[in-house]
Enzyme design. Structure first.
Site, PDB file in Angstrom:
ATOM      1  N   ASP A 193       1.830   3.787   2.827  1.00  0.00           N
ATOM      2  CA  ASP A 193       0.838   4.736   2.314  1.00  0.00           C
ATOM      3  C   ASP A 193       1.531   5.846   1.502  1.00  0.00           C
ATOM      4  O   ASP A 193       1.543   5.785   0.284  1.00  0.00           O
ATOM      5  CB  ASP A 193      -0.022   5.333   3.433  1.00  0.00           C
ATOM      6  CG  ASP A 193      -1.450   5.620   2.982  1.00  0.00           C
ATOM      7  OD1 ASP A 193      -1.813   5.197   1.871  1.00  0.00           O
ATOM      8  OD2 ASP A 193      -2.207   6.244   3.749  1.00  0.00           O
ATOM      9  N   ASP A 194       2.120   6.840   2.196  1.00  0.00           N
ATOM     10  CA  ASP A 194       2.695   8.008   1.507  1.00  0.00           C
ATOM     11  C   ASP A 194       4.030   8.394   2.142  1.00  0.00           C
ATOM     12  O   ASP A 194       4.071   9.251   3.033  1.00  0.00           O
ATOM     13  CB  ASP A 194       1.718   9.177   1.605  1.00  0.00           C
ATOM     14  CG  ASP A 194       0.362   8.810   1.042  1.00  0.00           C
ATOM     15  OD1 ASP A 194       0.268   8.627  -0.175  1.00  0.00           O
ATOM     16  OD2 ASP A 194      -0.587   8.665   1.840  1.00  0.00           O
ATOM     17  N   HIS A 220     -10.028   1.342   0.332  1.00  0.00           N
ATOM     18  CA  HIS A 220      -9.728   2.112   1.543  1.00  0.00           C
ATOM     19  C   HIS A 220     -11.010   2.130   2.394  1.00  0.00           C
ATOM     20  O   HIS A 220     -12.017   2.714   1.978  1.00  0.00           O
ATOM     21  CB  HIS A 220      -9.379   3.553   1.199  1.00  0.00           C
ATOM     22  CG  HIS A 220      -7.988   3.756   0.697  1.00  0.00           C
ATOM     23  ND1 HIS A 220      -7.565   3.323  -0.519  1.00  0.00           N
ATOM     24  CD2 HIS A 220      -6.913   4.380   1.276  1.00  0.00           C
ATOM     25  CE1 HIS A 220      -6.290   3.665  -0.691  1.00  0.00           C
ATOM     26  NE2 HIS A 220      -5.872   4.303   0.381  1.00  0.00           N
ATOM     27  N   HIS A 278       0.850  -1.205   0.000  1.00  0.00           N
ATOM     28  CA  HIS A 278       0.000   0.000   0.000  1.00  0.00           C
ATOM     29  C   HIS A 278       0.881   1.250   0.000  1.00  0.00           C
ATOM     30  O   HIS A 278       1.274   1.762   1.054  1.00  0.00           O
ATOM     31  CB  HIS A 278      -0.927  -0.019   1.225  1.00  0.00           C
ATOM     32  CG  HIS A 278      -2.004   1.021   1.183  1.00  0.00           C
ATOM     33  ND1 HIS A 278      -3.340   0.747   1.420  1.00  0.00           N
ATOM     34  CD2 HIS A 278      -1.959   2.355   0.924  1.00  0.00           C
ATOM     35  CE1 HIS A 278      -4.041   1.868   1.316  1.00  0.00           C
ATOM     36  NE2 HIS A 278      -3.218   2.853   1.026  1.00  0.00           N
ATOM     37  N   GLU A 314     -11.027   3.514   7.925  1.00  0.00           N
ATOM     38  CA  GLU A 314      -9.930   4.447   8.197  1.00  0.00           C
ATOM     39  C   GLU A 314     -10.547   5.742   8.739  1.00  0.00           C
ATOM     40  O   GLU A 314     -10.524   6.001   9.921  1.00  0.00           O
ATOM     41  CB  GLU A 314      -9.161   4.713   6.887  1.00  0.00           C
ATOM     42  CG  GLU A 314      -7.979   5.656   7.037  1.00  0.00           C
ATOM     43  CD  GLU A 314      -7.408   6.114   5.682  1.00  0.00           C
ATOM     44  OE1 GLU A 314      -8.078   5.953   4.639  1.00  0.00           O
ATOM     45  OE2 GLU A 314      -6.293   6.667   5.696  1.00  0.00           O
ATOM     46  N   GLY A 362      -9.854   8.027  -1.078  1.00  0.00           N
ATOM     47  CA  GLY A 362     -10.469   9.336  -0.907  1.00  0.00           C
ATOM     48  C   GLY A 362     -11.250   9.506   0.385  1.00  0.00           C
ATOM     49  O   GLY A 362     -11.102   8.724   1.324  1.00  0.00           O
ATOM     50  N   HIS A 413       1.162   4.945  -2.349  1.00  0.00           N
ATOM     51  CA  HIS A 413       0.652   5.789  -3.436  1.00  0.00           C
ATOM     52  C   HIS A 413       1.825   6.470  -4.138  1.00  0.00           C
ATOM     53  O   HIS A 413       2.641   7.117  -3.468  1.00  0.00           O
ATOM     54  CB  HIS A 413      -0.290   6.867  -2.900  1.00  0.00           C
ATOM     55  CG  HIS A 413      -1.544   6.322  -2.265  1.00  0.00           C
ATOM     56  ND1 HIS A 413      -2.744   6.256  -2.934  1.00  0.00           N
ATOM     57  CD2 HIS A 413      -1.779   5.807  -1.032  1.00  0.00           C
ATOM     58  CE1 HIS A 413      -3.665   5.744  -2.134  1.00  0.00           C
ATOM     59  NE2 HIS A 413      -3.114   5.453  -0.969  1.00  0.00           N
TER      60      HIS A 413
HETATM   61 ZN   LIG Z   1      -3.857   4.878   0.932  1.00  0.00          ZN
END
Ligand SMILES: [Zn+2]
Length: 346
Positions: free
Chosen positions: A287-288, A206, A19, A209, A179, A21
């Site tokens: 994630d990021d 997603h 996971h 969360e 999103g 992005h």
């Molecule tokens: Zn994500």
């Protein structure tokens, strides 16, 4: 084992990120170069000036509005096909440098084509080609997941799906719904995920969360999710936790992201460890990396030092990730066997 030995140990571990992005995995230095080349206005072209616009800062309120705000800034940098190719190659190289051997990289075609004004199929093609080239160069296996945002229109989602299906043979293996989960229902997207499933794409959603456990149930029953992105709020529903454990559904948990977006306000109360102890197949992901200023090694380290799991538990999480990879069954078994051997997990 001291902390410095432990981090060396973790960096050396073969790892998997399921996971991550692409838009959240760009290098700050690259963004500065793009800003200079394309005349994106900044008071000064240096990393520290840019940092608060694309990275969560310790003194800002950790909530999903601020977290999503970083993505809005990042979208301004995707200005040419060359930039898309470059950030893809660098994201793959950075993963390989952290000893990630298998990476599932996801990206949102509308984010990448926001300024270039190309078709989604073109932009997906650039990512596919650059990812394949970088995977060869860095001896890493990369598969791609195409994301659509629930806060964007379903008509847009339709175009994203069509483009993803057109690139199914070029490295795209799955469809993702991302999103703003707390304000935008998934229901309008049901037919798209129905079609994606029927066409042979894997599905990750997603959920659980920024909204509660009911989103995870919906993802499993109405959106055909094979895995859940985050899913940490499943912990609010003990029956759901039991079902996840029973069915072996993998959760793509991204601990620092949860903290940065305000899902979890106290590291000590992160649901990862309780979910793991109740038999849920947890995986640990980034994630990021740029928004949270982390590598996957940092994440594994935090899980050990802040969430009370041990090195053996973390190895099990890596093995869980191998078992949940979006690969054909025979390739997945090969991946699991390779990781079992390399991690020395019985
Ligand atoms: Zn994500």
């Amino acid at each position: 084992m001291g902390e410095s030995d432990l981090i060396q140990n973790i960096r050396a571990l073969p790892k998997i990120d399921l996971h991550r992005h692409l838009e959240g995995a760009v290098r700050l230095e690259t963004l500065i170069e793009i800003a200079q080349d394309y005349g994106i206005e900044m008071p000064e072209y240096d990393v520290e000036t840019l940092r608060p616009f694309v990275q969560m800062m310790p003194d800002e309120t950790h909530n999903y509005q601020h977290f999503l705000g970083k993505f809005s800034t990042l979208r301004q940098f995707f200005r040419s096909p060359d930039i898309i190719r470059r950030v893809t190659r660098e994201a793959v190289a950075d993963a390989a440098a952290d000893n990630i051997l298998y990476l599932e990289l996801r990206f949102t075609p509308p984010a990448l084509s926001n300024i270039i004004r190309c078709s989604y199929e073109e932009v997906i093609g650039w990512v596919c080609d650059a990812a394949a080239e970088a995977a060869r160069d860095h001896a890493i296996t990369v598969r791609l997941i195409v994301s659509m945002n629930r806060h964007e229109s379903v008509q847009n989602g339709e175009k994203v799906l069509q483009a993803a299906l057109a690139c199914h043979t070029r490295g795209v293996v799955a469809l993702d719904l991302a999103g703003n989960e707390s304000q935008y229902p998934a229901q309008p997207f049901y037919p798209l995920f129905e079609r994606a499933k029927a066409a042979g794409l894997f599905i990750t959603i997603h959920a659980g969360e920024w909204a509660g456990a009911e989103g995870v149930r919906e993802a499993l029953t109405c959106l055909h999710a094979d895995r859940i992105g985050h899913g940490v709020r499943s912990i609010e529903d003990p029956e759901l936790v039991a079902e996840l454990a029973e069915h072996g559904t993998a959760l793509e948990i991204c601990p620092s992201s949860n903290y940065d977006s305000g899902v979890v306000t106290d590291w000590l109360r992160h649901p990862l460890a309780p979910l793991y102890r109740q038999g849920v197949k947890i995986t640990i992901n980034t994630d990021d990396p740029v928004i949270s200023a982390i590598t996957l090694s940092d994440e594994l380290m935090r899980v050990i030092t802040r969430l009370s799991l041990g090195l053996e538990d973390v190895k099990q999480a890596v093995l869980n990730a191998a078992g949940a990879a979006f690969l054909p069954p025979a390739e997945r078994e090969t991946l699991v066997a390779a990781f079992k051997a390399r991690l020395a997990v019985p």
